[in-house]
Scaffold this motif. Structure first.
Motif, PDB file in Angstrom:
ATOM      1  N   HIS A 104       0.721  -1.227   0.047  1.00 40.63           N
ATOM      2  CA  HIS A 104       0.071   0.092  -0.151  1.00 40.63           C
ATOM      3  C   HIS A 104       0.821   1.313  -0.039  1.00 40.63           C
ATOM      4  O   HIS A 104       0.637   2.088  -0.685  1.00 40.63           O
ATOM      5  CB  HIS A 104      -0.879   0.116   1.300  1.00 40.63           C
ATOM      6  N   SER A 105       1.971   1.252   0.861  1.00 42.50           N
ATOM      7  CA  SER A 105       2.824   2.398   0.847  1.00 42.50           C
ATOM      8  C   SER A 105       3.618   2.451  -0.428  1.00 42.50           C
ATOM      9  O   SER A 105       3.558   3.611  -1.074  1.00 42.50           O
ATOM     10  CB  SER A 105       3.964   2.340   1.781  1.00 42.50           C
ATOM     11  N   MET A 106       3.869   1.498  -1.309  1.00 43.93           N
ATOM     12  CA  MET A 106       4.418   1.579  -2.376  1.00 43.93           C
ATOM     13  C   MET A 106       3.540   2.049  -3.431  1.00 43.93           C
ATOM     14  O   MET A 106       3.875   2.965  -4.398  1.00 43.93           O
ATOM     15  CB  MET A 106       4.811   0.058  -2.953  1.00 43.93           C
ATOM     16  N   ILE A 107       2.383   1.711  -3.317  1.00 47.47           N
ATOM     17  CA  ILE A 107       1.471   2.376  -4.533  1.00 47.47           C
ATOM     18  C   ILE A 107       1.205   3.860  -4.123  1.00 47.47           C
ATOM     19  O   ILE A 107       1.326   4.556  -5.271  1.00 47.47           O
ATOM     20  CB  ILE A 107       0.021   1.543  -4.376  1.00 47.47           C
ATOM     21  N   THR A 108       0.814   4.270  -2.764  1.00 48.79           N
ATOM     22  CA  THR A 108       0.410   5.521  -2.504  1.00 48.79           C
ATOM     23  C   THR A 108       1.595   6.511  -2.638  1.00 48.79           C
ATOM     24  O   THR A 108       1.335   7.878  -2.723  1.00 48.79           O
ATOM     25  CB  THR A 108      -0.297   5.411  -1.348  1.00 48.79           C
ATOM     26  N   GLU A 109       2.804   6.006  -2.317  1.00 46.74           N
ATOM     27  CA  GLU A 109       3.881   7.042  -2.065  1.00 46.74           C
ATOM     28  C   GLU A 109       4.766   7.115  -3.312  1.00 46.74           C
ATOM     29  O   GLU A 109       5.587   8.115  -3.232  1.00 46.74           O
ATOM     30  CB  GLU A 109       4.696   6.826  -0.790  1.00 46.74           C
ATOM     31  N   ILE A 110       4.691   6.216  -4.002  1.00 48.53           N
ATOM     32  CA  ILE A 110       5.866   6.009  -5.197  1.00 48.53           C
ATOM     33  C   ILE A 110       5.077   6.149  -6.599  1.00 48.53           C
ATOM     34  O   ILE A 110       5.470   6.917  -7.556  1.00 48.53           O
ATOM     35  CB  ILE A 110       6.764   4.740  -5.082  1.00 48.53           C
ATOM     36  N   PHE A 111       4.065   5.218  -6.672  1.00 44.97           N
ATOM     37  CA  PHE A 111       3.457   5.122  -7.817  1.00 44.97           C
ATOM     38  C   PHE A 111       2.106   5.917  -8.249  1.00 44.97           C
ATOM     39  O   PHE A 111       1.585   5.943  -9.281  1.00 44.97           O
ATOM     40  CB  PHE A 111       3.239   3.816  -8.245  1.00 44.97           C
ATOM     41  N   GLU A 112       1.788   6.646  -7.211  1.00 42.20           N
ATOM     42  CA  GLU A 112       0.493   7.284  -7.351  1.00 42.20           C
ATOM     43  C   GLU A 112       0.696   8.368  -8.266  1.00 42.20           C
ATOM     44  O   GLU A 112       1.847   9.265  -8.078  1.00 42.20           O
ATOM     45  CB  GLU A 112      -0.161   7.745  -6.114  1.00 42.20           C
ATOM     46  N   ASN A 113      -0.279   8.692  -9.347  1.00 39.54           N
ATOM     47  CA  ASN A 113      -0.020   9.790 -10.158  1.00 39.54           C
ATOM     48  C   ASN A 113       0.157  11.221  -9.573  1.00 39.54           C
ATOM     49  O   ASN A 113       1.056  12.061 -10.212  1.00 39.54           O
ATOM     50  CB  ASN A 113      -1.032   9.947 -11.122  1.00 39.54           C
ATOM     51  N   ARG A 125       1.797  11.972  -7.261  1.00 36.58           N
ATOM     52  CA  ARG A 125       3.281  12.333  -6.679  1.00 36.58           C
ATOM     53  C   ARG A 125       4.143  12.549  -7.799  1.00 36.58           C
ATOM     54  O   ARG A 125       5.318  12.435  -7.277  1.00 36.58           O
ATOM     55  CB  ARG A 125       3.493  11.310  -5.803  1.00 36.58           C
ATOM     56  N   THR A 126       3.695  12.655  -8.864  1.00 32.65           N
ATOM     57  CA  THR A 126       4.984  12.523  -9.822  1.00 32.65           C
ATOM     58  C   THR A 126       5.690  13.961  -9.881  1.00 32.65           C
ATOM     59  O   THR A 126       6.758  13.686 -10.449  1.00 32.65           O
ATOM     60  CB  THR A 126       4.171  12.395 -11.220  1.00 32.65           C
ATOM     61  N   ASN A 127       5.183  14.926  -9.067  1.00 31.64           N
ATOM     62  CA  ASN A 127       6.063  16.055  -8.993  1.00 31.64           C
ATOM     63  C   ASN A 127       6.706  16.237  -7.679  1.00 31.64           C
ATOM     64  O   ASN A 127       7.698  17.279  -7.497  1.00 31.64           O
ATOM     65  CB  ASN A 127       5.127  17.421  -8.991  1.00 31.64           C
ATOM     66  N   ALA A 128       6.979  15.278  -7.095  1.00 34.48           N
ATOM     67  CA  ALA A 128       7.898  15.218  -5.860  1.00 34.48           C
ATOM     68  C   ALA A 128       9.157  15.111  -6.418  1.00 34.48           C
ATOM     69  O   ALA A 128       9.653  14.529  -7.367  1.00 34.48           O
ATOM     70  CB  ALA A 128       7.341  13.927  -4.982  1.00 34.48           C
ATOM     71  N   GLY A 129      10.192  15.784  -5.482  1.00 33.28           N
ATOM     72  CA  GLY A 129      11.707  15.796  -5.740  1.00 33.28           C
ATOM     73  C   GLY A 129      12.082  14.456  -5.864  1.00 33.28           C
ATOM     74  O   GLY A 129      11.800  13.676  -5.198  1.00 33.28           O
ATOM     75  N   GLY A 130      12.885  14.414  -6.752  1.00 34.79           N
ATOM     76  CA  GLY A 130      13.920  13.093  -6.852  1.00 34.79           C
ATOM     77  C   GLY A 130      14.637  12.457  -5.544  1.00 34.79           C
ATOM     78  O   GLY A 130      14.485  11.344  -5.130  1.00 34.79           O
ATOM     79  N   THR A 131      14.811  13.640  -4.513  1.00 35.18           N
ATOM     80  CA  THR A 131      15.304  13.152  -3.187  1.00 35.18           C
ATOM     81  C   THR A 131      14.498  12.564  -2.218  1.00 35.18           C
ATOM     82  O   THR A 131      14.644  11.435  -1.590  1.00 35.18           O
ATOM     83  CB  THR A 131      15.918  14.472  -2.498  1.00 35.18           C
ATOM     84  N   VAL A 142      11.752  10.978  -3.313  1.00 37.77           N
ATOM     85  CA  VAL A 142      11.342   9.780  -3.866  1.00 37.77           C
ATOM     86  C   VAL A 142      12.216   8.653  -3.750  1.00 37.77           C
ATOM     87  O   VAL A 142      12.008   7.674  -3.011  1.00 37.77           O
ATOM     88  CB  VAL A 142      10.920   9.503  -5.187  1.00 37.77           C
ATOM     89  N   ALA A 143      13.683   9.179  -3.859  1.00 41.58           N
ATOM     90  CA  ALA A 143      14.623   8.099  -3.384  1.00 41.58           C
ATOM     91  C   ALA A 143      14.725   7.849  -1.805  1.00 41.58           C
ATOM     92  O   ALA A 143      14.717   6.547  -1.784  1.00 41.58           O
ATOM     93  CB  ALA A 143      15.966   8.776  -3.823  1.00 41.58           C
ATOM     94  N   ALA A 144      14.386   8.671  -0.906  1.00 37.01           N
ATOM     95  CA  ALA A 144      14.185   8.110   0.346  1.00 37.01           C
ATOM     96  C   ALA A 144      13.045   7.468   0.882  1.00 37.01           C
ATOM     97  O   ALA A 144      13.328   6.490   1.522  1.00 37.01           O
ATOM     98  CB  ALA A 144      14.337   9.673   1.190  1.00 37.01           C
ATOM     99  N   THR A 145      12.003   7.528  -0.007  1.00 35.01           N
ATOM    100  CA  THR A 145      10.691   6.884   0.185  1.00 35.01           C
ATOM    101  C   THR A 145      11.313   5.400  -0.278  1.00 35.01           C
ATOM    102  O   THR A 145      10.793   4.359   0.382  1.00 35.01           O
ATOM    103  CB  THR A 145       9.586   7.191  -0.453  1.00 35.01           C
ATOM    104  N   ILE A 146      11.762   5.317  -1.520  1.00 37.57           N
ATOM    105  CA  ILE A 146      12.184   3.760  -1.909  1.00 37.57           C
ATOM    106  C   ILE A 146      13.123   3.124  -1.112  1.00 37.57           C
ATOM    107  O   ILE A 146      12.999   2.014  -0.690  1.00 37.57           O
ATOM    108  CB  ILE A 146      12.871   4.197  -3.188  1.00 37.57           C
ATOM    109  N   THR A 147      14.074   3.665  -0.439  1.00 34.55           N
ATOM    110  CA  THR A 147      14.949   3.157   0.282  1.00 34.55           C
ATOM    111  C   THR A 147      14.170   2.723   1.727  1.00 34.55           C
ATOM    112  O   THR A 147      14.399   1.709   2.278  1.00 34.55           O
ATOM    113  CB  THR A 147      15.848   4.263   1.012  1.00 34.55           C
TER     114      THR A 147
END
Length: 551
Positions: free
Chosen positions: A332-341, A343-349, A351-356
């Motif tokens: 659920h976190s993966m869907i809503t925090e990374i791939f939700e449309n 959130r496409t304007n979130a900064g790369g830093t 997103v990278a922290a979220t992925i980690t």
């Protein structure tokens, strides 16, 4: 003035936190403020949480009729102006029951019900069904006596429709699904727990049969009912409840079953989920003691002469449910925090922290698996079916278009193929649930991507061997889950056409695995990320199966 003072206090706290942070934390905070995703630091939120928020779990559960399910009304509901839970007098209750009986009898006469609930065919198909969204012990107890909170003809027919898939009787599945749907619509006037369970079953059944829109709607109705019945609140929080512990545990299991299906369908269709952990406080499930008459029910309806400990609530199966729920919390976190449309304007830093963070959560999840749920690439002996299936859920390779990401994707594909091959040595693919369709689709897409990027011929030994395994599995399950036929035909057409001219694909069933290079989303910093429909959700590095999300 108060709002301005609060804003100033928020900014002061933010500046103080910023000054005491290291460079990485400071950059994350600035990116979040710049993207508009956060205007107040977490410390300020915690400090003023009691001032801003309404009391936790504000609301009440009410029963609108005798013996009916509870209905939840939150803090904004007009029903809060009504005093205590509504008590319906015996005359009104009798009138409601009589109306429902007349509706049910009318439908029974209008539709050709070919198999009654206690027909031999119904009992045989019921015995072939298994799903932890139903506490089978209480279901059979109420079925045996002809009624009760955990049994209805609607739920039985839905169970039989799915059980017929396990016995390879597609015609019977269709018949029982129609019988269930004949009883479904009038049941929505006064839904109870069995209606919610039947909707989950019929929804997945419809999607698997290619009726994607109807199946999606049925499951959506189930998710709405979960909130309407208050299942998103742990039963221990319900005031003045007289529910015994076992009944409370059954309610928890129904909620978590709906939660898991919600995430599966979100992945399946690439659509936003409906059930969010933030609005739920349901405890994890635990083992339920067998009822006193379970041995007789098991012998009568399921498997004569079988030990009472051989079914459902054994420790291994309960562990499976517990860890599956935890896995889908992370999904659920993966869907809503990374791939939700959105959130496409979130900064790369950010997103990278979220992925980690999500990667670490998955690593911890994998490390915490009990020994009876372990599998790795060198496992040789036979394991229970659900162990293979659990690790299939963990393997969802998709493409990340840098060198490391692609290599991780290929390693994950190798583990998935070994899982599928190992399962097929001991069990039939036909008994796997609907999510196996997406597993096969994802594997096929990764194989075709590898062939394209490496410029390999169709006759390459590894490519050919891998596609043979996947297409054989698709052919095995196409009668059980007809929705796989379009995917299978697309793979076969691509394989037969050297020019790789892609056929038109129904967008509902298009998992983007036939595209030469799946679409990429770019953030404001120019970093590229797979779109929600092309989720990068899995990898295997070495040893045990695990995830790694890569940029």
């Amino acid at each position: 003035m108060q709002a301005l003072e609060a804003r100033i206090a928020s900014l002061e706290t933010f500046i103080q936190t910023l000054a005491s942070s290291d460079d990485q934390e400071r950059q994350v905070m600035l990116d979040e403020v710049g993207s508009g995703s956060s205007t107040k630091p977490a410390a300020f939120d915690r400090q003023h949480e009691g001032e801003r928020l309404s009391p936790a779990r504000a609301g009440r559960l009410r029963k609108t009729r005798s013996g009916g399910s509870a209905h939840f009304y939150g803090g904004t509901s007009l029903y809060h102006s009504v005093s205590s839970p509504v008590v319906v007098d015996s005359t009104e209750t009798a009138s409601i029951n009589m109306t429902e009986t007349m509706i049910g009898q009318t439908l029974w006469n209008s539709y050709p019900i070919q198999f009654a609930p206690h027909d031999d065919v119904s009992q045989r198909l019921m015995a072939a069904f298994f799903n932890m969204c139903i506490y089978r012990e209480f279901f059979l107890r109420d079925y045996d006596i002809g009624g009760g909170r955990h049994y209805s003809d609607l739920l039985l027919f839905a169970v039989c429709a799915t059980g017929a898939l396990a016995t390879n009787e597609a015609l019977l599945s269709e018949i029982f699904a129609n019988q269930a749907q004949a009883l479904l619509y009038p049941s929505l006037n006064h839904p109870d727990l069995t209606v919610l369970q039947a909707l989950i079953i019929l929804g997945q059944l419809g999607i698997g049969r290619g009726q994607a829109s109807k199946g999606w709607l049925f499951c959506g109705m189930a998710f709405r009912l979960a909130h309407e019945m208050g299942l998103h609140l742990d039963p221990n929080n319900w005031q003045n409840t007289q529910e015994p512990d076992v009944e409370r545990e059954v309610l928890r299991r129904v909620y978590w079953a709906a939660f898991v299906v919600d995430k599966q369908l979100s992945l399946f269709f690439g659509r936003p989920p409906a059930l969010y952990p933030q609005v739920s406080d349901v405890r994890g499930t635990e083992r339920i003691p067998y009822p006193p008459d379970w041995a007789n029910l098991l012998d009568t309806y399921i498997a004569p002469g079988t030990s009472v400990t051989a079914f459902e609530d054994g420790p291994a199966l309960v562990n499976l449910v517990i860890y599956r729920i935890e896995l889908y919390r992370i999904v659920h976190s993966m869907i809503t925090e990374i791939f939700e449309n959105r959130r496409t304007n979130a900064g790369g830093t950010v997103v990278a922290a979220t992925i980690t963070r999500i990667h670490l959560s998955l690593t911890r999840w994998l490390a915490g698996l009990p020994s009876n749920l372990h599998w790795n690439q060198w496992t040789i002996g036979q394991l229970p079916q659900w162990v293979y299936h659990l690790h299939q859920l963990l393997q969802k390779p998709e493409s990340s278009f840098d060198h490391d990401g692609i290599e991780i994707c290929y390693e994950s594909l190798g583990a998935m193929l070994r899982l599928i091959r190992s399962y097929g040595r001991f069990y039939s693919y036909k008994h796997l649930p609907l999510d196996f369709v997406q597993t096969l689709s994802t594997a096929a897409g990764t194989i075709l991507m590898r062939r394209h990027l490496s410029n390999l011929p169709w006759g390459d030994a590894e490519i050919s061997r891998s596609l043979d395994l996947i297409t054989q599995a698709m052919e095995d399950i196409q009668d059980t889950w007809p929705c796989v036929k379009e995917i299978l035909n697309s793979v076969l057409n691509a394989r037969q056409t050297e020019a790789a001219v892609m056929p038109d694909v129904d967008p509902v069933m298009d998992f983007d695995f036939l595209a030469a290079q799946p679409p990429i989303l770019s953030d404001v910093d120019g970093n590229e990320w797979p779109s929600f429909e092309n989720m990068t959700t899995g990898s295997v590095l070495s040893g045990e199966v695990g995830f790694q999300l890569t940029s």
